[in-house]
Design a protein around this motif. Structure first.
Motif, PDB file in Angstrom:
ATOM      1  N   ILE A  53     -14.218  -8.296 -23.444  1.00 36.61           N
ATOM      2  CA  ILE A  53     -14.045  -7.163 -24.333  1.00 36.61           C
ATOM      3  C   ILE A  53     -12.827  -6.043 -24.009  1.00 36.61           C
ATOM      4  O   ILE A  53     -12.109  -5.754 -24.954  1.00 36.61           O
ATOM      5  N   TRP A  54     -12.834  -6.031 -22.720  1.00 34.99           N
ATOM      6  CA  TRP A  54     -11.911  -5.383 -22.110  1.00 34.99           C
ATOM      7  C   TRP A  54     -10.555  -6.013 -22.311  1.00 34.99           C
ATOM      8  O   TRP A  54      -9.675  -5.105 -22.848  1.00 34.99           O
ATOM      9  N   ILE A  55     -10.346  -7.217 -22.313  1.00 40.70           N
ATOM     10  CA  ILE A  55      -8.952  -7.791 -22.706  1.00 40.70           C
ATOM     11  C   ILE A  55      -8.651  -7.598 -23.850  1.00 40.70           C
ATOM     12  O   ILE A  55      -7.459  -7.231 -24.150  1.00 40.70           O
ATOM     13  N   SER A  56      -9.425  -7.490 -24.863  1.00 40.88           N
ATOM     14  CA  SER A  56      -9.268  -7.379 -26.235  1.00 40.88           C
ATOM     15  C   SER A  56      -8.745  -5.934 -26.297  1.00 40.88           C
ATOM     16  O   SER A  56      -7.767  -5.678 -27.243  1.00 40.88           O
ATOM     17  N   GLU A  57      -9.487  -4.998 -25.768  1.00 40.42           N
ATOM     18  CA  GLU A  57      -9.204  -3.627 -25.983  1.00 40.42           C
ATOM     19  C   GLU A  57      -7.892  -3.161 -25.517  1.00 40.42           C
ATOM     20  O   GLU A  57      -7.033  -2.576 -25.951  1.00 40.42           O
ATOM     21  N   ILE A  58      -7.454  -3.764 -24.499  1.00 47.34           N
ATOM     22  CA  ILE A  58      -6.044  -3.503 -23.963  1.00 47.34           C
ATOM     23  C   ILE A  58      -4.997  -4.386 -24.643  1.00 47.34           C
ATOM     24  O   ILE A  58      -3.898  -3.607 -25.114  1.00 47.34           O
ATOM     25  N   MET A  59      -5.149  -5.337 -25.343  1.00 44.67           N
ATOM     26  CA  MET A  59      -4.423  -6.071 -26.150  1.00 44.67           C
ATOM     27  C   MET A  59      -4.099  -5.219 -27.303  1.00 44.67           C
ATOM     28  O   MET A  59      -3.064  -5.210 -27.972  1.00 44.67           O
ATOM     29  N   LEU A  60      -5.302  -4.587 -27.734  1.00 41.99           N
ATOM     30  CA  LEU A  60      -5.058  -4.030 -29.184  1.00 41.99           C
ATOM     31  C   LEU A  60      -4.404  -2.663 -29.059  1.00 41.99           C
ATOM     32  O   LEU A  60      -3.977  -2.226 -30.179  1.00 41.99           O
ATOM     33  N   GLN A  61      -4.123  -2.183 -27.792  1.00 45.11           N
ATOM     34  CA  GLN A  61      -3.257  -1.023 -27.895  1.00 45.11           C
ATOM     35  C   GLN A  61      -1.975  -1.329 -28.350  1.00 45.11           C
ATOM     36  O   GLN A  61      -1.428  -2.040 -27.731  1.00 45.11           O
ATOM     37  N   GLN A  62      -1.431  -0.661 -29.367  1.00 45.89           N
ATOM     38  CA  GLN A  62      -0.028  -0.581 -29.805  1.00 45.89           C
ATOM     39  C   GLN A  62       0.355  -1.941 -30.434  1.00 45.89           C
ATOM     40  O   GLN A  62       1.478  -2.144 -30.300  1.00 45.89           O
ATOM     41  N   THR A  63      -0.789  -2.859 -30.596  1.00 49.28           N
ATOM     42  CA  THR A  63      -0.505  -4.185 -31.162  1.00 49.28           C
ATOM     43  C   THR A  63      -1.427  -4.477 -32.390  1.00 49.28           C
ATOM     44  O   THR A  63      -2.554  -4.141 -32.325  1.00 49.28           O
ATOM     45  N   ARG A  64      -0.957  -4.983 -33.517  1.00 49.61           N
ATOM     46  CA  ARG A  64      -1.797  -5.368 -34.539  1.00 49.61           C
ATOM     47  C   ARG A  64      -3.037  -6.528 -34.373  1.00 49.61           C
ATOM     48  O   ARG A  64      -2.557  -7.393 -33.636  1.00 49.61           O
ATOM     49  N   VAL A  65      -4.011  -6.499 -35.075  1.00 49.04           N
ATOM     50  CA  VAL A  65      -4.991  -7.295 -34.744  1.00 49.04           C
ATOM     51  C   VAL A  65      -4.479  -8.641 -35.158  1.00 49.04           C
ATOM     52  O   VAL A  65      -5.015  -9.662 -34.161  1.00 49.04           O
ATOM     53  N   ASP A  66      -3.933  -8.808 -36.019  1.00 48.52           N
ATOM     54  CA  ASP A  66      -3.550 -10.244 -36.373  1.00 48.52           C
ATOM     55  C   ASP A  66      -2.516 -11.012 -35.317  1.00 48.52           C
ATOM     56  O   ASP A  66      -2.611 -12.087 -35.253  1.00 48.52           O
ATOM     57  N   THR A  67      -1.623 -10.222 -34.658  1.00 50.24           N
ATOM     58  CA  THR A  67      -1.004 -10.634 -33.790  1.00 50.24           C
ATOM     59  C   THR A  67      -1.943 -10.757 -32.450  1.00 50.24           C
ATOM     60  O   THR A  67      -1.547 -11.863 -31.701  1.00 50.24           O
ATOM     61  N   VAL A  68      -2.933 -10.141 -32.337  1.00 49.12           N
ATOM     62  CA  VAL A  68      -3.635 -10.103 -30.962  1.00 49.12           C
ATOM     63  C   VAL A  68      -4.484 -11.473 -30.834  1.00 49.12           C
ATOM     64  O   VAL A  68      -4.452 -11.977 -29.672  1.00 49.12           O
ATOM     65  N   ILE A  69      -4.896 -11.799 -31.898  1.00 48.09           N
ATOM     66  CA  ILE A  69      -5.708 -12.900 -31.928  1.00 48.09           C
ATOM     67  C   ILE A  69      -5.153 -14.270 -31.071  1.00 48.09           C
ATOM     68  O   ILE A  69      -5.803 -14.539 -30.144  1.00 48.09           O
ATOM     69  N   ALA A  70      -3.982 -14.749 -31.554  1.00 51.44           N
ATOM     70  CA  ALA A  70      -3.459 -15.683 -30.447  1.00 51.44           C
ATOM     71  C   ALA A  70      -3.412 -15.487 -29.070  1.00 51.44           C
ATOM     72  O   ALA A  70      -3.776 -16.402 -28.222  1.00 51.44           O
ATOM     73  N   TYR A  71      -2.896 -14.322 -28.942  1.00 52.29           N
ATOM     74  CA  TYR A  71      -2.701 -14.064 -27.320  1.00 52.29           C
ATOM     75  C   TYR A  71      -4.080 -13.924 -26.832  1.00 52.29           C
ATOM     76  O   TYR A  71      -4.300 -14.442 -25.612  1.00 52.29           O
ATOM     77  N   TYR A  72      -4.867 -13.509 -27.255  1.00 53.32           N
ATOM     78  CA  TYR A  72      -6.296 -13.240 -26.935  1.00 53.32           C
ATOM     79  C   TYR A  72      -6.911 -14.697 -26.443  1.00 53.32           C
ATOM     80  O   TYR A  72      -7.275 -15.023 -25.321  1.00 53.32           O
ATOM     81  N   ILE A  73      -6.766 -15.432 -27.397  1.00 51.73           N
ATOM     82  CA  ILE A  73      -7.468 -17.242 -27.031  1.00 51.73           C
ATOM     83  C   ILE A  73      -6.557 -17.439 -25.932  1.00 51.73           C
ATOM     84  O   ILE A  73      -7.421 -18.045 -25.126  1.00 51.73           O
ATOM     85  N   ASN A  74      -5.187 -17.596 -25.947  1.00 48.17           N
ATOM     86  CA  ASN A  74      -4.568 -18.412 -24.798  1.00 48.17           C
ATOM     87  C   ASN A  74      -4.828 -17.429 -23.547  1.00 48.17           C
ATOM     88  O   ASN A  74      -4.911 -18.216 -22.575  1.00 48.17           O
ATOM     89  N   PHE A  75      -4.938 -16.251 -23.308  1.00 47.51           N
ATOM     90  CA  PHE A  75      -4.939 -15.555 -22.343  1.00 47.51           C
ATOM     91  C   PHE A  75      -6.437 -15.916 -21.636  1.00 47.51           C
ATOM     92  O   PHE A  75      -6.384 -16.135 -20.422  1.00 47.51           O
TER      93      PHE A  75
END
Length: 396
Positions: A53-75
């Motif tokens: 949850i923390w990883i997702s919240e940091i990624m979502l700062q300044q970044t669109r949800v649809d962009t974050v999804i692939a990065y989140y899974i790969n991370f």
């Protein structure tokens, strides 16, 4: 300010009319019923693991949800838990983050992971106050993680949520001012659902993302329109109150794409205390650079698409001094790239050059790299833009 101001304090200080307990309960029921039916299916909503949850919240700062999804899974495939992140190789970490921007976020994440391993035996802290002690975590992220992962009744107040609350309660507070967050947090402590605080925070996030949007807002379709004071009073166009941001400082740069006789490009690793720290770019020369030794002077022209003889000579001299290279430099730019940081707006004018010979070894933070090897280096978005632009045919 106390976390929870009384109804009287909210009214006296901010002219906010807090609802009755019955109205709050009805609002919670209405909002959560809508959320249960309409919530967005996002991968980080399928877990209660505070690390994820923390990883997702940091990624979502300044970044669109649809962009974050692939990065989140790969991370998470690369760093599946807090220990892997704490031990991460910096280059691999930056490579996994490459393209998301705002790289201080991921550097802070590694430092926070080390804190968790060192001070909490690798177990993510489960209280708001302890979470907020971690590097790079502020009130919003601490509220999001503690409410979603640990079901603590802590608000997660960001610009999205402030916009929603501004319209619900007609709050006459400038949301652009950092101090205003405390006002909205005080309101949230009154209305947050004690049994489902994580879902409540996420429901307001979804409401702001899908209906209560910054533009083209239509409150008549909102599931909570009956509670919306700005809709009832037809004042919703007045909210939120937000002062204009200061204009970003504009800085012009020259990106010099230098090739040697093997066709390799000169790449420079950015210093760790500068923007884009520890990432690789073509040599970037600021327009305003001044050096008595080199005779370098600021250019005053706003249009830098084509160099005159004087500017061309100055750039050639600067490259020789800094990089130890004699170059032939094109006068015509291969493109202009715009890149925006939080407080800066960079205009980058790309120029191609060929290295004739080296008067001494190139600096230790530089390498000659074939373009087929670029994917092995950590490039910021800015570098990707420059490279893409250089490959396109332009009519200048």
């Amino acid at each position: 300010m106390n976390k929870k101001l009384s109804r009287k304090e909210l009214k006296d200080k901010y002219d906010i009319d807090m609802w009755s307990e019955d109205k709050i309960a009805l609002f919670q029921t209405t909002l959560l019923k809508w959320y249960d039916q309409e919530k967005r299916d996002l991968p980080w909503r399928r877990t209660s693991d505070p690390y994820k949850i923390w990883i997702s919240e940091i990624m979502l700062q300044q970044t669109r949800v649809d962009t974050v999804i692939a990065y989140y899974i790969n991370f998470l495939e690369t760093f599946p838990d807090i220990n892997h992140l704490a031990e991460a190789d910096d280059d691999i970490l930056l490579k996994v983050w490459e393209g998301l921007g705002y790289y201080s976020r991921v550097r802070n994440m590694k430092e926070a992971a080390i804190q968790v391993v060192t001070h909490y035996n690798g177990i993510f802290p489960n209280s708001y106050e302890e979470i907020k002690k971690l590097k790079g975590i502020g009130p919003y992220t601490a509220g999001a993680v503690s409410s979603i992962a640990f079901q603590q009744a802590e608000p997660a107040v960001d610009g999205n949520l402030m916009r929603v609350l501004s319209r619900l309660f007609e709050i006459d507070v400038d949301i652009a001012k950092p101090a205003s967050r405390k006002v909205f947090e005080a309101v949230m402590y009154h209305i947050i659902d004690q049994n489902r605080p994580g879902d409540f925070n996420q429901a307001l996030m979804d409401l702001g993302a899908t209906i209560c949007t910054p533009k083209n807002y239509d409150p008549s379709i909102s599931p909570v329109k009956e509670f919306n004071a700005s809709y009832i009073n037809e004042t919703y166009l007045n909210y939120p109150i937000k002062s204009k941001k200061k204009k970003k400082k504009i800085v012009n740069y020259f990106a010099i794409l230098i090739q040697n006789d093997k066709g390799e490009y000169l790449l420079e690793k950015r210093h760790e205390d500068r923007l884009l720290a520890n990432m690789w770019t073509f040599p970037l020369i600021e327009e305003q650079v001044s050096s008595q030794d080199s005779g370098w002077k600021s250019f005053e022209d706003s249009d830098l698409y084509e160099l005159n003889d004087v500017k061309q000579d100055l750039l050639i001299k600067y490259v020789k001094q800094k990089y130890g290279l004699n170059i032939n430099l094109d006068k015509q730019s291969s493109g202009r790239i715009s890149h925006v940081f939080t407080h800066l707006h960079w205009n980058i004018y790309a120029y191609r050059a060929n290295a004739r010979n080296s008067i001494e070894a190139i600096p230790s933070n530089c390498e000659w790299v074939n373009e087929t090897k670029f994917d092995e280096y950590v490039f910021p978005v800015l570098q990707q833009k420059i490279w893409k632009s250089s490959q396109e045919i332009t009519l200048l």
